[in-house]
Design a protein around this motif. Sequence first.
Motif, short mmCIF file in Angstrom:
data_model
loop_
_atom_site.label_atom_id
_atom_site.label_comp_id
_atom_site.label_asym_id
_atom_site.label_seq_id
_atom_site.Cartn_x
_atom_site.Cartn_y
_atom_site.Cartn_z
N PHE A 99 0.87 -1.18 0.00
CA PHE A 99 0.00 0.00 0.00
C PHE A 99 0.91 1.23 0.00
CE2 PHE A 99 -3.14 3.01 1.63
CZ PHE A 99 -4.34 2.53 1.13
N ARG A 100 1.24 1.71 -1.20
CA ARG A 100 2.25 2.76 -1.36
C ARG A 100 1.62 4.10 -1.70
NH1 ARG A 100 7.52 0.45 -3.62
NH2 ARG A 100 7.65 2.51 -4.55
N LYS A 101 2.39 5.18 -1.42
CA LYS A 101 1.94 6.53 -1.78
C LYS A 101 1.99 6.72 -3.29
CE LYS A 101 2.97 8.81 2.53
NZ LYS A 101 4.02 9.36 3.35
N ASP A 102 3.05 6.17 -3.92
CA ASP A 102 3.13 6.29 -5.38
C ASP A 102 2.17 5.26 -6.00
OD1 ASP A 102 4.37 3.75 -5.45
OD2 ASP A 102 6.39 4.60 -5.61
N TYR A 103 2.15 5.19 -7.30
CA TYR A 103 1.18 4.33 -7.99
C TYR A 103 1.79 3.02 -8.51
CZ TYR A 103 -1.93 8.29 -7.65
OH TYR A 103 -2.71 9.28 -7.15
N LYS A 104 3.06 2.79 -8.15
CA LYS A 104 3.80 1.63 -8.65
C LYS A 104 3.08 0.30 -8.38
CE LYS A 104 8.37 0.47 -7.55
NZ LYS A 104 9.73 0.90 -7.26
N TYR A 105 2.49 0.17 -7.22
CA TYR A 105 1.82 -1.07 -6.84
C TYR A 105 0.30 -0.95 -6.83
CZ TYR A 105 6.31 -3.08 -5.33
OH TYR A 105 7.59 -3.57 -5.26
N ASP A 106 -0.25 -0.05 -7.63
CA ASP A 106 -1.71 0.02 -7.72
C ASP A 106 -2.25 -1.29 -8.30
OD1 ASP A 106 -1.78 2.51 -6.65
OD2 ASP A 106 -2.88 3.42 -8.30
N PHE A 107 -1.47 -1.92 -9.15
CA PHE A 107 -1.76 -3.26 -9.66
C PHE A 107 -0.45 -4.04 -9.63
CE2 PHE A 107 -4.91 -0.64 -11.91
CZ PHE A 107 -6.08 -1.35 -11.66
N ILE A 108 -0.45 -5.22 -9.02
CA ILE A 108 0.73 -6.08 -9.07
C ILE A 108 0.32 -7.53 -9.25
CG2 ILE A 108 2.25 -4.59 -7.70
CD1 ILE A 108 1.84 -6.52 -5.36
N GLY A 123 16.22 -14.16 -3.50
CA GLY A 123 15.41 -13.15 -4.19
C GLY A 123 13.95 -13.27 -3.84
N SER A 124 13.31 -12.11 -3.67
CA SER A 124 11.90 -12.09 -3.27
C SER A 124 11.20 -10.90 -3.90
CB SER A 124 11.81 -11.98 -1.76
OG SER A 124 12.36 -10.74 -1.32
N ALA A 125 9.88 -10.89 -3.78
CA ALA A 125 9.04 -9.78 -4.24
C ALA A 125 9.31 -9.44 -5.71
CB ALA A 125 9.23 -8.56 -3.33
N ILE A 126 9.30 -10.46 -6.56
CA ILE A 126 9.45 -10.25 -8.00
C ILE A 126 8.04 -10.16 -8.59
CG2 ILE A 126 10.43 -11.14 -10.16
CD1 ILE A 126 12.57 -10.47 -8.03
N PHE A 127 7.69 -8.97 -9.04
CA PHE A 127 6.33 -8.69 -9.50
C PHE A 127 6.31 -8.18 -10.93
CE2 PHE A 127 6.00 -6.98 -4.92
CZ PHE A 127 5.58 -8.18 -4.40
N ILE A 128 5.12 -8.24 -11.53
CA ILE A 128 4.80 -7.39 -12.68
C ILE A 128 4.05 -6.23 -12.03
CG2 ILE A 128 3.58 -7.13 -14.87
CD1 ILE A 128 3.65 -10.19 -15.17
N HIS A 129 4.56 -5.02 -12.20
CA HIS A 129 3.93 -3.86 -11.58
C HIS A 129 3.94 -2.67 -12.52
CE1 HIS A 129 7.69 -1.70 -10.68
NE2 HIS A 129 8.19 -2.82 -10.21
N LEU A 130 3.47 -1.53 -12.06
CA LEU A 130 3.33 -0.34 -12.89
C LEU A 130 4.53 0.60 -12.77
CD1 LEU A 130 -0.35 0.67 -12.03
CD2 LEU A 130 0.43 -0.91 -13.80
N LEU A 131 4.77 1.34 -13.83
CA LEU A 131 5.70 2.48 -13.83
C LEU A 131 5.15 3.49 -14.82
CD1 LEU A 131 9.43 1.29 -13.92
CD2 LEU A 131 8.28 2.56 -12.12
N ASP A 132 5.08 4.76 -14.42
CA ASP A 132 4.61 5.81 -15.33
C ASP A 132 5.61 5.99 -16.47
OD1 ASP A 132 2.34 6.33 -13.92
OD2 ASP A 132 3.16 8.01 -12.81
#
Length: 164
Positions: A99-108, A123-132
């Motif tokens: 739950f971040r202030k930026d929008y990077k993890y609005d969808f993961i 290695g951990s927390a390997i996601f497909i996520h957003l970047l503007d």
Amino acid sequence: MTIILKNKDTLIYDDFIFKCSIGKKGLTKRKFEGDKRTPIGTFSLGNLYYRKDRNLKPLTKLKCIPINKYMGWCDDIYCKKYYNKLIKISKNIRHEKLFRKDYKYDFIIPINYNTKKPIVGKGSAIFIHLLDKLSPTSGCVAMKKKDFLILIRLINKKTKIKLN
């Protein structure tokens, strides 16, 4: 079907071509925590997590889970029990805040790398996520929101991602 990483900035799924970003230091077969590399291999995908306070539930065949303020992803090399798993945030466990202030993890979508029997430090927390603005990641695969929303309409729980 499989999402294929064609090169460091292109994903292909069926007839669709998407711009993307991967780890700052490229791809690796020898992934370890904090190396800024994206793991090589073919992996299944996890559920779709999304910020329902900012977005409507997306159109997808994936199971959708709303992100709340207490959700994190354990990246603590001293916490074997929860390493590379979704957790309730604790001050005692290092984690990636979902739950971040930026929008990077609005969808993961978690990429199921090192998840079945996680090896601590691999290695951990390997996601497909957003970047503007597409730029290198810490090891994830990132996409622009409009492309991400198209991709999730096409894929399902059997879809894999091939990174090589």
